[in-house]
Design an enzyme around this catalytic site. Structure first.
Site, PDB file in Angstrom:
ATOM      1  N   ASP A 190     -49.451   4.338   8.939  1.00 15.64           N
ATOM      2  CA  ASP A 190     -49.680   5.641   8.283  1.00 15.64           C
ATOM      3  C   ASP A 190     -48.331   6.231   7.886  1.00 15.64           C
ATOM      4  OD1 ASP A 190     -51.093   7.978   7.404  1.00 15.64           O
ATOM      5  OD2 ASP A 190     -50.497   8.989   9.234  1.00 15.64           O
ATOM      6  N   SER A 191     -48.379   7.229   7.023  1.00 19.30           N
ATOM      7  CA  SER A 191     -47.139   7.892   6.621  1.00 19.30           C
ATOM      8  C   SER A 191     -46.513   8.661   7.785  1.00 19.30           C
ATOM      9  CB  SER A 191     -47.436   8.863   5.478  1.00 19.30           C
ATOM     10  OG  SER A 191     -48.422   9.787   5.879  1.00 19.30           O
TER      11      SER A 191
ATOM     12  N   THR B 279     -55.669  11.438   6.734  1.00 17.74           N
ATOM     13  CA  THR B 279     -55.689  11.134   8.179  1.00 17.74           C
ATOM     14  C   THR B 279     -55.535  12.365   9.059  1.00 17.74           C
ATOM     15  OG1 THR B 279     -53.343  10.712   7.893  1.00 17.74           O
ATOM     16  CG2 THR B 279     -54.783   8.794   8.071  1.00 17.74           C
TER      17      THR B 279
ATOM     18  N   TYR C 141     -46.318  11.359   2.186  1.00 15.73           N
ATOM     19  CA  TYR C 141     -46.443  10.491   1.019  1.00 15.73           C
ATOM     20  C   TYR C 141     -47.216  11.206  -0.102  1.00 15.73           C
ATOM     21  CZ  TYR C 141     -45.187   6.185   3.624  1.00 15.73           C
ATOM     22  OH  TYR C 141     -44.561   5.204   4.339  1.00 15.73           O
ATOM     23  N   GLY C 142     -48.024  12.163   0.302  1.00 14.32           N
ATOM     24  CA  GLY C 142     -48.970  12.792  -0.629  1.00 14.32           C
ATOM     25  C   GLY C 142     -48.341  13.573  -1.755  1.00 14.32           C
TER      26      GLY C 142
ATOM     27  N   ASN D 280     -54.603   7.501   3.672  1.00 17.43           N
ATOM     28  CA  ASN D 280     -55.394   7.527   2.430  1.00 17.43           C
ATOM     29  C   ASN D 280     -54.502   7.368   1.210  1.00 17.43           C
ATOM     30  OD1 ASN D 280     -58.435   8.731   2.932  1.00 17.43           O
ATOM     31  ND2 ASN D 280     -57.005   9.246   4.536  1.00 17.43           N
ATOM     32  N   THR D 281     -53.357   8.041   1.234  1.00 20.81           N
ATOM     33  CA  THR D 281     -52.456   8.012   0.081  1.00 20.81           C
ATOM     34  C   THR D 281     -51.907   6.590  -0.116  1.00 20.81           C
ATOM     35  OG1 THR D 281     -51.853  10.265   0.705  1.00 20.81           O
ATOM     36  CG2 THR D 281     -50.492   9.204  -0.946  1.00 20.81           C
TER      37      THR D 281
HETATM   38  N1  DGL Z   1     -51.379  10.226   5.834  1.00 20.38           N
HETATM   39  C1  DGL Z   1     -51.586  10.876   4.575  1.00 20.38           C
HETATM   40  C2  DGL Z   1     -52.978  10.574   4.038  1.00 20.38           C
HETATM   41  O1  DGL Z   1     -53.875  10.187   4.756  1.00 20.38           O
HETATM   42  C3  DGL Z   1     -51.382  12.370   4.651  1.00 20.38           C
HETATM   43  C4  DGL Z   1     -49.978  12.792   4.902  1.00 20.38           C
HETATM   44  C5  DGL Z   1     -49.013  12.492   3.773  1.00 20.38           C
HETATM   45  O2  DGL Z   1     -49.022  13.184   2.751  1.00 20.38           O
HETATM   46  O3  DGL Z   1     -48.267  11.543   3.955  1.00 20.38           O
HETATM   47  O4  DGL Z   1     -53.193  10.706   2.866  1.00 20.38           O
END
Ligand code: DGL
Length: 265
Positions: A10-11, A182, A42-43, A74-75
């Protein structure tokens, strides 16, 4: 093979909500989690940058000889899943298909809450329309919720107010909402309080069932009956990370290990 780890990426630490779901469904599996805490969020980044970050994470995690990889972000799933799959000889699962499949069982119209990049990618509407061409969708970027979740303000009047403002933008026709980030599952009690009439879908549980099916079909489930090991790798440390990791994981988190992702290629 059966003792090989499942690697989850994950980010940041939000993906520990996915780890929690996977550990509930598959308690004997060894898991290595990577949170790119140095580069979160990351978003807010461009497609090319998100894809590069996802590939770097994948490159590092391949070194652990995993039996399966989960892109919990998700991103990163929106932009990095296909390129990652091309590079891996084992199954690579994102969170989007599982969330979309679970949501369309409850029926539409379906709203998707996510980061700006996830919404811009149109990935959820695309996957949902492949599953059901007549389904109506509405996507809403909720960027502030990531910071509030990472701040640990899960039951705070300010967070509730901000959630209320975002949720007020959801059209009244919507029946089901996908938590397309997430971090959002930790805010579920607030969401449900504001709109108890909606079905709120978190992809963690459906994804975990899919992982179980794939590993069982491949006869790759861990035969051990001891609780699986969990390692937490991060790309940056701060004084609150350990405590917050336990909060997201829902159990005391193992000590985080610091790694450098930028040296991977
Ligand atoms: N983990 C990112 C997601 O699920 C959310 C946080 C981010 O912007 O990195 O999209």
């Amino acid at each position: 093979m059966s003792t090989a780890p499942i690697v989850i990426f994950d980010s940041g630490i939000g993906g520990l909500t996915v780890v929690q779901a996977v550990r509930e469904a598959l308690p004997f599996e060894n898991i290595i989690y990577l949170g790119d805490t140095a580069r979160v969020p990351y978003g807010t980044k461009s497609a090319a940058t998100i894809e590069r970050y996802a590939l770097q994470a994948g490159e590092l995690l391949k070194k652990f000889h995993p039996k399966l990889m989960i892109v919990a972000c998700n991103t990163a799933s929106a932009y990095g899943l296909d390129p990652l799959r091309l590079q891996c000889s084992f199954p690579v699962l994102g969170v989007i298909e599982s969330g979309a499949k679970a949501a369309q069982i409850y029926g539409g119209p379906i709203a998707i809450l996510g980061t700006r990049a996830t919404v811009a990618s149109q990935v959820y509407p695309t996957v949902l329309s492949q599953l059901n061409p007549s389904i109506e969708t509405f996507a809403l970027a909720c960027p502030l919720l990531v910071s509030l979740a990472e701040e640990g303000w899960w039951e705070d009047p300010i967070t509730e107010e901000i959630c209320r403002r975002y949720i007020s933008e959801i059209p009244s026709s919507i029946k089901t909402v996908i938590l397309g980030c997430t971090h959002y599952p930790v805010l579920l009690p607030i969401f449900k309080r504001i709109r108890p009439d909606l079905v709120w879908v978190d992809s963690g549980a459906p994804l975990s069932r899919e992982v179980k099916n794939i590993l069982s079909q491949q006869a790759a489930l861990n035969n051990s009956r001891e609780t699986g090991a969990l390692r937490l790798l991060v790309t940056d440390q701060n004084s609150r990370l350990q405590e917050l990791a336990s909060k997201f994981l829902g159990e005391p988190a193992p000590s985080v290990e610091l790694i450098n992702l930028e040296k991977v290629f």
